[in-house]
Design an enzyme around this catalytic site. Structure first.
Site, PDB file in Angstrom:
ATOM      1  N   TYR A 213       0.256 -25.506  -6.276  1.00  0.00           N
ATOM      2  CA  TYR A 213      -0.453 -24.396  -6.929  1.00  0.00           C
ATOM      3  C   TYR A 213       0.190 -23.028  -6.698  1.00  0.00           C
ATOM      4  O   TYR A 213      -0.259 -22.038  -7.246  1.00  0.00           O
ATOM      5  CB  TYR A 213      -1.914 -24.365  -6.468  1.00  0.00           C
ATOM      6  CG  TYR A 213      -2.076 -24.259  -4.960  1.00  0.00           C
ATOM      7  CD1 TYR A 213      -1.941 -23.033  -4.312  1.00  0.00           C
ATOM      8  CD2 TYR A 213      -2.324 -25.382  -4.175  1.00  0.00           C
ATOM      9  CE1 TYR A 213      -2.065 -22.925  -2.933  1.00  0.00           C
ATOM     10  CE2 TYR A 213      -2.453 -25.287  -2.801  1.00  0.00           C
ATOM     11  CZ  TYR A 213      -2.317 -24.064  -2.187  1.00  0.00           C
ATOM     12  OH  TYR A 213      -2.423 -23.959  -0.826  1.00  0.00           O
TER      13      TYR A 213
ATOM     14  N   HIS B 103      -2.199 -23.576   3.205  1.00  0.00           N
ATOM     15  CA  HIS B 103      -3.502 -23.180   3.742  1.00  0.00           C
ATOM     16  C   HIS B 103      -3.672 -23.638   5.185  1.00  0.00           C
ATOM     17  O   HIS B 103      -4.089 -22.876   6.054  1.00  0.00           O
ATOM     18  CB  HIS B 103      -4.631 -23.749   2.885  1.00  0.00           C
ATOM     19  CG  HIS B 103      -5.984 -23.521   3.464  1.00  0.00           C
ATOM     20  ND1 HIS B 103      -6.579 -22.281   3.495  1.00  0.00           N
ATOM     21  CD2 HIS B 103      -6.851 -24.365   4.080  1.00  0.00           C
ATOM     22  CE1 HIS B 103      -7.756 -22.372   4.096  1.00  0.00           C
ATOM     23  NE2 HIS B 103      -7.947 -23.624   4.463  1.00  0.00           N
TER      24      HIS B 103
ATOM     25  N   ARG C 155       0.286 -15.219   2.647  1.00  0.00           N
ATOM     26  CA  ARG C 155       0.096 -16.459   3.401  1.00  0.00           C
ATOM     27  C   ARG C 155       1.429 -17.195   3.361  1.00  0.00           C
ATOM     28  O   ARG C 155       1.791 -17.768   2.346  1.00  0.00           O
ATOM     29  CB  ARG C 155      -1.010 -17.297   2.759  1.00  0.00           C
ATOM     30  CG  ARG C 155      -1.602 -18.347   3.675  1.00  0.00           C
ATOM     31  CD  ARG C 155      -2.596 -19.233   2.910  1.00  0.00           C
ATOM     32  NE  ARG C 155      -1.893 -20.222   2.114  1.00  0.00           N
ATOM     33  CZ  ARG C 155      -2.453 -20.939   1.130  1.00  0.00           C
ATOM     34  NH1 ARG C 155      -3.717 -20.766   0.808  1.00  0.00           N
ATOM     35  NH2 ARG C 155      -1.724 -21.826   0.466  1.00  0.00           N
TER      36      ARG C 155
HETATM   37  C1  LIG Z   1     -18.934 -22.257   3.329  1.00  0.00           C
HETATM   38  C2  LIG Z   1     -17.582 -22.876   3.261  1.00  0.00           C
HETATM   39  N1  LIG Z   1     -17.168 -23.432   2.116  1.00  0.00           N
HETATM   40  C3  LIG Z   1     -15.957 -24.018   2.047  1.00  0.00           C
HETATM   41  C4  LIG Z   1     -15.120 -24.054   3.113  1.00  0.00           C
HETATM   42  C5  LIG Z   1     -13.758 -24.745   3.033  1.00  0.00           C
HETATM   43  N2  LIG Z   1     -12.712 -23.737   3.105  1.00  0.00           N
HETATM   44  C6  LIG Z   1     -12.128 -23.430   4.268  1.00  0.00           C
HETATM   45  S1  LIG Z   1     -11.049 -22.159   4.115  1.00  0.00           S
HETATM   46  C7  LIG Z   1     -11.329 -22.033   2.464  1.00  0.00           C
HETATM   47  C8  LIG Z   1     -10.617 -20.994   1.672  1.00  0.00           C
HETATM   48  C9  LIG Z   1     -10.790 -19.618   2.225  1.00  0.00           C
HETATM   49  O1  LIG Z   1     -10.034 -18.713   1.490  1.00  0.00           O
HETATM   50  P1  LIG Z   1      -9.938 -17.192   1.907  1.00  0.00           P
HETATM   51  O2  LIG Z   1     -11.317 -16.678   2.154  1.00  0.00           O
HETATM   52  O3  LIG Z   1      -9.156 -16.480   0.880  1.00  0.00           O
HETATM   53  O4  LIG Z   1      -9.227 -17.188   3.308  1.00  0.00           O
HETATM   54  P2  LIG Z   1      -7.717 -17.611   3.626  1.00  0.00           P
HETATM   55  O5  LIG Z   1      -7.762 -19.020   4.096  1.00  0.00           O
HETATM   56  O6  LIG Z   1      -6.916 -17.461   2.390  1.00  0.00           O
HETATM   57  O7  LIG Z   1      -7.265 -16.683   4.678  1.00  0.00           O
HETATM   58  C10 LIG Z   1     -12.249 -22.980   2.061  1.00  0.00           C
HETATM   59  C11 LIG Z   1     -12.700 -23.151   0.667  1.00  0.00           C
HETATM   60  C12 LIG Z   1     -15.591 -23.457   4.288  1.00  0.00           C
HETATM   61  N3  LIG Z   1     -14.869 -23.443   5.404  1.00  0.00           N
HETATM   62  N4  LIG Z   1     -16.818 -22.874   4.331  1.00  0.00           N
END
Ligand SMILES: Cc1ncc(C[n+]2csc(CCOP(=O)(O)OP(=O)(O)O)c2C)c(N)n1
Ligand SMILES: Cc1ncc(C[n+]2csc(CCOP(=O)(O)OP(=O)(O)O)c2C)c(N)n1
Ligand SMILES: [Mg+2]
Ligand SMILES: [Mg+2]
Lengths: 327, 334, 327, 334
Positions: D264, D255, D251
């Site tokens: 972090y 985020h 990444r």
């Molecule tokens: C059910 C739910 N819980 C919390 C969130 C908030 N949220 C959005 S993205 C994210 C992290 C996702 O991480 P990952 O699955 O590793 O995907 P990345 O963004 O790293 O590609 C969170 C906690 C959400 N969108 N949906």
């Protein structure tokens, strides 16, 4: 008295309770090093360490379900759901488990847990970062549901929620986080659950509301005061159980009632308040019980014209008040 | 009775008394369970769900725990688990007959929804797999306080398909919680066979997705189950994290008193399971090892019958709850 | 016309639609060889085979979520949740996904899916096999919620639900399955969603209800008819969207209103009906809008005295009607 | 340009044109993504969430699909997937600028909530992992109708902790559905590292719990990703069931535009990831194989810039939605 923002009050509420009672822990997604996506838990990880400020896996049912088990075994967990919209995967744990554990064990087990979640629109958050989903939970016996509208209440209600022996859902308007500021005493204080607050006195129309909308209602009430209409604004604060006495009292005194909420109206908190008034205040009413809320569409859309269309504001409330005043 | 060398289960150190206690618990559970069916067929108990065929696994595993110190989030088949921990046939007959004094729930819940504050048996609802998370939470609390208590939870193999199972085991593995998750695999979730529940051979294979040990154990052998649980409990107490134990068991009854299993379970399968009934197997093993003398088994059963008879009399004499008591204990009462 | 039980009507509704439209499939726990724990899908596996009658793993979120995906890709799934109590793990898929997919895609995707689930108490099912949880879903724009009270409606509404382009929750009272019988034509017919039915005419009190309670309301209305009170009984049938015209019409005509439901009252369908009446019928009302429902306790308890205490029956409804008549 | 032998990726049969197309898609995605950040920093786009660092995996994998025939349930980082399938920078700029004409959602959703009826890209919400079940359902429908279409879904590694991931993969394995589940593992879920998400080494280990193949692939190598996806797609088309593919990616941004990753994520880690940026790697590889001639890469980038410039002009000129249109499309309109 120092002036704090709504989110500062929440953060300090957690911090002070964690200092006071080592059983209090915080758990959720990104609540640790990052301090939460809104910074509500900022500084807690540093002060209390990773045993009491726990970054969980990305799994809401687990966040709530583990908090339930921890509460049963003597802790006082504060579970953060990153956005209220994402509480849905945890509904089974909240509704089937937390809400029913005391009842189903005939009082032997309790779940002293707080589930905190930011709700509400007006921040370009679109469908899934703007919802006001309190109604679903307000239907459920065994739960308490709290929505503060001022920093003072935010801190005082949160401390009561943490000390409460039963599960409390504590919903924070995310637009209020930095928008709303107010005096918060340095000394320890609490605000009792289950009690509404009259935040504006008046005899002509009783306005019932909660959360960010309370503030908008006060602005709208102030605006029509110039024309001689004196509105009471009652901040419900706790949505389950509702403060029946405060609702019935204000409705009877004023004879006209407007219930205002950000959520859509069907089968909602506004429905319940209106139904209570219709049942308990029949002989005192001078006008239909009116409700004002979001439109019957699935959630707040993203594009600014659509979001504005959805959201209430003082002007929209004022329009409705004038209708009611003219009745 | 002189305890011969063979009467000590070598891998476990269990002595003859312990093995007899195991057998006694299995028999108590079976006798009680059979009585519940009689009550059901007599129209005195609207609902029964059985532990029959799971007793060896439940007793063996539960004996690895410290009752009242460790935490247990059982499921509806775990009658024998509760007996080992210290609940009684009376407790469950009060529940079955819906009496006010039922310690599980004051007869608010259906029978077999176990719970006992005193024994750290966490009240369970009906929604399967939710208890896995509660056990994780209990384990987390123990860890946060620095205690060496463990939490044990059990569920059926079908229930491992639920999201809560996944979220719980993953959470426990990440946070190295003192959790033992027992899957009692009887091959069916009501009518749905394991092959329609999972594409893996064993339920224990699920553990691989969480980086935790997954142990398959013969659920008809209480000593093997004890050994597996004891190892998992030790691991957990030492802070080494969770273990998944799959006990291969048999469901010797229909799913519940509302079910007719002839529709979906071949009679030969059931006959075979009955021929390998864990009670028979363990009795034979203990008799071969002379842990049970001739006549002991009959006496143990007779004793269990007396206990259940007496409990039933007591339960029947006990009052039903008062109607308005339905309003109590929604919230803590001050 | 042949007389059928409520559950037969449901089974035949599915069967007839499956014969008519090969896109219709059934999926859920134990719906296959066993034919469902209540036998609602009995015979379907034999007639339509395992490609169209699918025993799923024990996972409600998957049952609904997979049905959503299948609906998007051209099927017309009927997802069975074994007991309505166990719909909770699927709330995220229902509320966050199914309800919002048309809206969030601006109309490009739709979810023509039916989720069937037995609800209601009075069968010694205790806390988790007795609940009436429709209120939570009636709040949600994008969903339709249907609860039939007769075999005729059960079949006709189910066929409409299956043909509907949007997600429909179809809740069946499990005690009605074998208790309620009625005439059901052999010929094809449907009952439109969104329309209430006046099942008893009357001018003195308008009773609004749904599901099994409709029947009890008719019995109660018949009982007080002897004393000269003529109650209309309106069976709401579709709880979202509510039939406003029918509600307002009957309430205005009668001037007195009782809303009856099995579920507890707070933030419920009864709240909404009462709120509508309070807002739309103010000048026509001769008495407070009254509601009668389950007590504010988490669910129906097991022990017979407790279950009886919880459940409504014609006598309890009659008592309330007499109060209202005397007002 | 003469295509030398080395210019054909031997394991895949991809010819030079295909590899250039891959590179072009990666560059288009990167250039567009970078432009979104500029718009955000200029205050013209309230929200951006990036594919930067995921492009190789996304492009390689998406190229194994038949656009408009197969079904795709992507997640918010899958910008490059949508471009390969046939969506355009204009489509996404309309979304970013919240214009009525946004084909994803009519600007009802935040940007990066992809959806396109014409291309079988299933509309996604924000709740992570829910789309896994929709992809299973789409795959089931194809299977029921006897088509050989497959369904592909993608999610982040953090999202594999959700119950829906478990329920979906288990369902797909049991019913042998033509599903490809891609985990784009960038090591973080917002701030939470993989070690706090799972106790397994790889996200692909999760597949073991479902009895399906779990493949780890270098997400910085689009050809390796293509090969893995092509194998999984073939397997699925032949009715052999689902595959989990884990692509190890980076990444390269915080985020989202609301995040500050310095809290972090160590800067050295990020620097290292940038040094191995998949665009650089693939460009070098293609230049070494003479698939790209000197100057080609610059030209491809310039072309992408022109495409994005033009699209941005068009998007900015497009109208916002009418306020009352918020009321439309709650239910099907008759
Ligand atoms: C059910 C739910 N819980 C919390 C969130 C908030 N949220 C959005 S993205 C994210 C992290 C996702 O991480 P990952 O699955 O590793 O995907 P990345 O963004 O790293 O590609 C969170 C906690 C959400 N969108 N949906
Ligand atoms: C969430 C939920 N869904 C459905 C049910 C209905 N139900 C009760 S037991 C059962 C089967 C459980 O099978 P398994 O987990 O194998 O346990 P077993 O009964 O075989 O011991 C089902 C589907 C339930 N109790 N909870
Ligand atoms: Mg089983
Ligand atoms: Mg990630």
């Amino acid at each position: 008295m120092p002036v704090k923002s709504y989110i500062e009050a929440i953060r300090e509420g957690m911090r002070d309770e964690m200092r006071r009672d080592e059983r209090v822990i915080v758990m959720g997604e990104d609540v640790g090093v990052k301090g939460g996506v809104f910074k509500a838990t900022d500084g807690l990880f540093t002060e209390f360490g990773e045993m009491r400020v726990i970054d969980t896996p990305l799994a809401e049912s687990a966040i709530v379900g583990v908090a339930i088990g921890a509460a049963i075994n003597g802790l006082r967990p504060i579970a953060e759901i990153q956005f209220q919209d994402f509480i849905m995967p945890a509904v089974d744990q909240i509704v089937s488990e937390a809400a029913k554990i005391r009842y189903r064990s005939n009082g032997d087990f309790g779940v002293p847990m707080v589930v905190r979640a930011p709700y509400g629109g007006g921040v370009h958050g679109a469908l899934y970062h703007s919802q006001s989903m309190e109604a679903m939970f307000c239907h459920i016996p065994g739960l308490k549901v709290v929505v503060p509208s001022t920093p003072y209440d935010a801190k005082g209600l949160l401390r009561s929620a943490i000390r409460d022996p039963d599960p409390v859902l504590y919903f924070e308007h995310k637009r209020a986080y930095r928008l709303i500021k107010g005096e918060v005493p340095e000394e320890e204080f609490t605000v009792p659950l289950g009690r509404a607050a009259t935040v504006r006195e008046g005899d002509d129309i009783a306005i019932f509301s909660y959360g960010l909308m309370t503030r908008f209602c006060v602005e709208a009430a102030d605006a029509i005061a110039a024309d001689g209409f004196d509105c009471a604004v009652v901040d419900l604060r706790t949505l389950r159980p509702l403060d029946l006495e405060a609702i019935v009292g204000a409705a009877r005194r004023c004879g006209k009632v407007l219930v205002v909420q950000e959520a859509n109206l069907a089968v909602s908190v506004a429905s319940e308040v209106a139904a209570i008034v219709a049942e308990e205040c029949f002989e005192y009413l001078d006008a239909p019980v009116m409700r004002l809320g979001g439109p019957e569409i699935p959630a707040v859309p993203f594009s600014p014209p659509l979001e504005e269309f959805y959201m209430l504001n003082p002007a929209k409330i004022e329009t409705r008040l004038r209708e009611l005043a003219a009745y | 009775m002189a305890v011969a060398k063979t009467s000590r289960a070598p891998e476990t150190g269990l002595d003859a008394d312990a093995m007899r206690a195991m057998y006694r618990h299995m028999v108590r559970a079976r006798v009680l369970d059979e009585r519940l069916w009689v009550l059901n067929r007599q129209g005195r108990a609207p609902f029964v769900i059985s532990c029959q065929g799971h007793e060896a696994a439940q007793v063996g595993i539960a004996m690895a725990l410290r009752p009242g110190y460790d935490w247990v989030a059982p499921y509806y088949r775990d009658l024998a688990v509760t007996l080992v921990l210290g609940m009684t046939p009376l407790d469950h007959l009060l529940a079955t007959l819906a009496r006010a004094g039922d310690p599980n729930s004051g007869s608010r819940q259906m029978p077999a929804h176990y719970g006992c504050r005193r024994l750290n048996i966490i009240t369970g609802g009906s929604a399967v797999a939710t208890q896995v998370l509660h056990a994780c939470g209990a384990a987390l609390a123990a860890k946060v306080r620095g205690e060496d208590a463990v939490a044990l939870t059990a569920l059926g193999e079908g229930s491992t398909s639920e999201g809560d199972f996944h979220e719980g085991l993953n959470f426990a593995a990440v946070h190295s919680l003192p959790l033992i998750c027992v899957v009692e695999n009887n091959g069916f979730a009501i009518s749905v066979p394991w092959a329609k529940q999972s594409h893996t051979k064993d339920a224990a294979d699920r553990a691989k997705g969480y980086g935790m040990p997954g142990v398959v154990v013969d659920g008809g052998d209480p000593i093997a189950c004890y050994a597996a649980a004891r190892d998992a409990v030790e691991r957990a107490r030492r802070g080494k994290g969770p273990t998944l134990i799959e006990a291969k068991v048999a469901r010797l009854t229909p799913h519940s008193s509302d079910d007719d299993d002839r529709l979906y379970k071949r009679r030969e399968v059931l006959a075979d399971e009955k021929a390998h009934d864990c009670l028979l197997r363990f009795r034979t093993a203990l008799e071969e090892r002379s842990v049970l003398a001739p006549g002991d088994a009959e006496e143990i059963r007779a004793e269990a019958m007396r206990e259940v008879d007496k409990a039933l009399d007591e339960a029947e004499a006990a009052p039903l709850p008062a109607p308005e008591s339905a309003l109590l204990n929604v919230y803590a009462e001050d």
